[in-house]
Design an enzyme around this catalytic site. Structure first.
Site, PDB file in Angstrom:
ATOM      1  N   CYS A  32       0.843  -1.208   0.000  1.00 34.00           N
ATOM      2  CA  CYS A  32       0.000   0.000   0.000  1.00 34.00           C
ATOM      3  C   CYS A  32       0.874   1.252   0.000  1.00 34.00           C
ATOM      4  O   CYS A  32       0.637   2.195  -0.763  1.00 34.00           O
ATOM      5  CB  CYS A  32      -0.916   0.009   1.224  1.00 34.00           C
ATOM      6  SG  CYS A  32      -2.110  -1.332   1.306  1.00 34.00           S
ATOM      7  N   ASP A 451      35.091  16.915  21.231  1.00 30.60           N
ATOM      8  CA  ASP A 451      35.444  18.277  21.616  1.00 30.60           C
ATOM      9  C   ASP A 451      35.653  18.283  23.127  1.00 30.60           C
ATOM     10  O   ASP A 451      35.185  17.376  23.830  1.00 30.60           O
ATOM     11  CB  ASP A 451      34.309  19.224  21.218  1.00 30.60           C
ATOM     12  CG  ASP A 451      34.500  20.607  21.786  1.00 30.60           C
ATOM     13  OD1 ASP A 451      35.563  21.203  21.557  1.00 30.60           O
ATOM     14  OD2 ASP A 451      33.578  21.079  22.484  1.00 30.60           O
TER      15      ASP A 451
END
Length: 762
Positions: A32, A451
């Site tokens: 579908c 970082d």
């Protein structure tokens, strides 16, 4: 320019594009979704992606194309589309409604099937037990099952017939109707053959005769059971998104211009409005406290168990809970602009997009059903040609088995079900993936680059020392630096402002030099605050060298202050390392993933943090652009790199990496560049996200392997008559349940980080 589609719909071509999501009703399998997607994509200027599990169509269309036009295209395909409203998907559980409907029909069909199976076999096996009107009784028991109980399948099949298409329901409906019609013909004509001498349900399952009413009813029972458990599992998988939406306060008490208070739906709040939050209430939207003081439980958003004390000037997050005190909040963002709104959109988008494996499965499912119908017809014809009309019962049984067992439901569910469960599980843990592409990339990561400031450290730096050169005043240095930093959103700037004496903070010509520092004019003086390499171009003054040496020994950061291009002082900054940093790095190491610390800070401060958390490789004193270059260098060496950061200066590296991970609320640039957002400050979310991705892909592979192998093995057995239609129906339902159950294993992992990682790694 107007373009007329094949359906007679006029669309005006226009360059500006917009992205709209539609809730689709009426979809029952992956075929579908493929049909709707194909229909929309065939329309000029439309680009669509349809997800069967979430029942969402995401359409990119020109601004001139109205939503009603897109809904009409979907309607012509036999389905219903409505524009998805903000938050509607989270508050509405269509799967639960479907599960309830399927359950009612399942109960009725099961209660009628049990006596029908026994009675039909007994009457066929022992004709002497037939009583007047036995035909009416048998047909009466089967009638409600093959009509009302099986109506969801017949309804879809009729719709497919009108649109000249076929889905799983077409196979089920055709099988049930053929079995029922043939059985009625056999009963009415008196041509029923002898059946097994052993009566009961097992006899009906293993060796039914030409009366296929129990087959029609049994197939309905099995398929309804599969649909029920599938819908219930989808509902559970979507619970994470609904629970997030439930955090939104429905009402807010707004303060009017005359000082009076008035209740207002939270979705009608506007930026700048003030509203009251009392003890025990959820904060309606993101904002800033302007009056009062309270403790706020932020655990659901950040994972921090300790309540935050908020006071005037404090930022608050919509959806968090006020524990005590009364505060007045000024709305800073509403709707999708809030952190909770962004989280909802991330999960929604992740569940609506398609992985590469899913797109392949959808293409297969879209052509599989017509092929199966043709194969069933071929099976019937070959049986009649080879065995003759005397074996018509076996021929019909084999054809029915082919129709029923080959439903591609498991194939259509294999990928989207796993992705939906995984994204929902991630949302529960504060991990938000922007789409299946990010999950696909996550599984191959072998290097993680962190970082430092705000990522491995708390991001709440404090000033530990301030020094001035000879001839400059220490307090004046601090005040000038604070005046410029007051316009910055960087955590270091906030620390400098907090440590400086209160004074005039007006600044003009403010500029944030990303990765270097800030500058601006305070009165008639030009002030710069930032890294030594940017400010101390002619070397560090002798008066400040002792401060630099002390900072290097302690691993602290240091920023310099210049006034009118003359260095006048320096400020030492300390930032605590997150408690979760070392466990996160250790878990990555156990998974044989390299870790690298990359920072714009000095090498001594970076080395101190790296040693404390267990990272061996350090890249320090680099600009944002150099961070991105370092990431590219790692990739050029054949490594698959994930970059973890939180600030504006991390955005280039996040974008350059194979996978960008933004930690915490982060800066907007970092959030935009990242592929995964971990809203909690706990760094263990990084290995958890990677292991969850690996587990998801393993689940998808198992699902697809099962779906393909099941059909490849089952179809030949059904075609040669070795599978009774009832067994075929049970096997088809079982295959879908296997896919659903295997996917739901991703949801059953523990709530603790350590056990989550261990569970995902198994």
């Amino acid at each position: 320019m107007a373009i007329t589609t094949s359906d007679g719909i006029d669309i005006v071509a226009s360059s500006p594009q917009r992205r709209v999501q539609f809730d689709i009703s009426g979809m029952t399998c992956g075929a579908c979704a493929a049909r709707i997607e194909r229909k929309l994509n065939k329309t000029p200027d439309l680009a669509a992606s349809v997800n069967f599990v979430t029942r969402v169509a995401t359409v990119t269309a020109p601004d001139a194309v109205e939503d009603a036009v897109i809904c009409d295209i979907v309607a012509k395909a036999g389905y219903t589309a409505v524009v998805r409203e903000q938050g509607a998907a989270a508050s509405r559980d269509q799967d639960q409604v479907e599960a309830q409907m399927m359950f009612r029909r399942l109960v009725v069909s099961l209660l009628l099937f049990l006596p029908l199976a026994d009675l039909s076999v007994v009457l066929a096996a022992v004709p002497s037990l037939r009583f007047p009107g036995w035909q009416v009784v048998v047909i009466g028991l089967a009638g409600p099952v093959v009509t009302w109980c099986a109506w969801p399948f017949h309804r879809v099949a009729l719709r497919n017939l009108r649109t000249r298409s076929a889905t799983m329901e077409s196979l089920v409906s055709l099988g049930v109707i053929c079995a029922t019609v043939w059985s009625i013909v056999t009963i009415v004509s008196g041509q029923a053959e002898s059946a097994p001498t052993q009566p009961g349900v097992w006899a009906a399952i293993t060796a039914s005769d030409s009366i296929y009413l129990e087959i029609a009813a049994g197939v309905t029972v099995f398929v309804l059971a599969g649909k029920y458990f599938e819908a219930r599992a989808r509902s559970r998988a979507g619970s994470a998104l609904r629970s997030l939406a439930a955090l939104t306060s429905k009402d807010a008490t707004v303060i009017l211009a005359d000082g009076s208070e008035m209740p207002l739906p939270s979705d009608e709040l506007s930026t700048g409005q003030k509203f009251v939050v009392r003890p025990g209430e959820r904060i309606a939207t993101d904002g800033e406290v302007v009056e009062g003081r309270a403790s706020v439980d932020v655990s659901i958003m950040t994972g921090e168990s300790k309540p935050h004390v908020v006071a005037p000037g404090s930022a608050v997050i919509g959806g968090t809970l006020s524990l005590d005190g009364r505060v007045v909040v000024r709305a800073a963002a509403v709707g999708a602009g809030t952190q909770l709104g962004a989280m909802l959109q991330l999960v929604d988008a992740a569940q609506s997009r398609k992985a590469q494996a899913q797109r392949l499965a959808d293409r297969i499912a879209s052509i599989f059903v017509p092929v199966v119908i043709g194969l069933a017809g071929t099976t019937l014809a070959l049986w009649l040609i080879i065995a003759g009309t005397g074996e018509i019962d076996q021929a019909i049984g084999a054809a029915l088995s082919v129709l029923i067992i080959a439903c591609p439901c498991a194939l259509g569910l294999a990928t989207p079900m796993a992705l939906m469960v995984a994204s929902g599980r991630g949302a529960q843990l504060g991990i938000f993936v922007k789409g299946p592409t990010a999950l696909e990339r996550s599984r191959s990561i072998d290097t993680v680059m962190f970082d430092k400031t705000g990522t491995l450290t708390e991001g709440r730096p404090e000033v530990v020392d301030i020094a001035a050169v000879s001839g400059c005043n220490r307090d004046e240095v601090a005040a000038l630096a604070a005046a410029v930093e007051a316009a910055s959103e960087h955590p270091v700037g906030a620390a400098i402002v907090a440590a400086a004496p209160v004074g005039d903070r007006r600044v003009t010509d403010f500029v944030a030099h990303v990765g270097y520092g800030v500058s601006g004019k305070v009165g008639d003086r030009h002030v710069q605050v930032g890294r030594a390499s940017w400010i101390c171009t002619h070397g560090i003054p002798t008066d400040l060298q002792h401060l630099v040496l002390a900072a290097q020994q302690s691993g602290h950061s240091i920023v310099f202050v210049s006034v009118d291009d003359v260095i006048c002082g320096a400020i030492t900054i300390a930032d605590e390392i997150k408690a979760s940093a070392a466990p996160a790095v250790a878990e990555l190491s156990r998974s044989r993933i390299r870790t690298v610390l990359i920072s714009g800070d000095n090498v001594h401060a970076a080395r101190r943090v790296a040693d404390a958390v267990g990272i061996d490789e350090v890249i320090a004193e680099v600009s944002p652009q150099q961070k991105a270059v370092a990431v590219q260098q790692q990739r050029s060496q054949g490594r698959s790199v994930a970059m973890v950061g939180d600030g504006v200066n991390d955005a280039p590296a996040l974008a350059a990496a194979d996978l960008g991970v933004a930690i915490g609320r982060g800066a907007d640039a970092a959030l935009d560049a990242a592929d995964i957002i971990a809203v909690r400050q706990d760094l263990r979310s990084v290995p958890a996200a990677l292991t969850l991705a690996v587990a998801t892909h393993r689940t998808i592979r198992v699902n697809l392997w099962w779906a393909f192998c099941y059909n490849i093995a089952a179809l030949p057995l059904a075609a040669v008559g070795l599978l009774n239609p009832l067994i075929a129906g049970g096997a088809m339902a079982a295959s879908s349940l296997f896919v659903v159950a295997n996917s739901m294993r991703l949801r059953s992992s523990s709530d603790t980080w350590d056990e989550l990682v261990a569970t995902a790694r198994v």
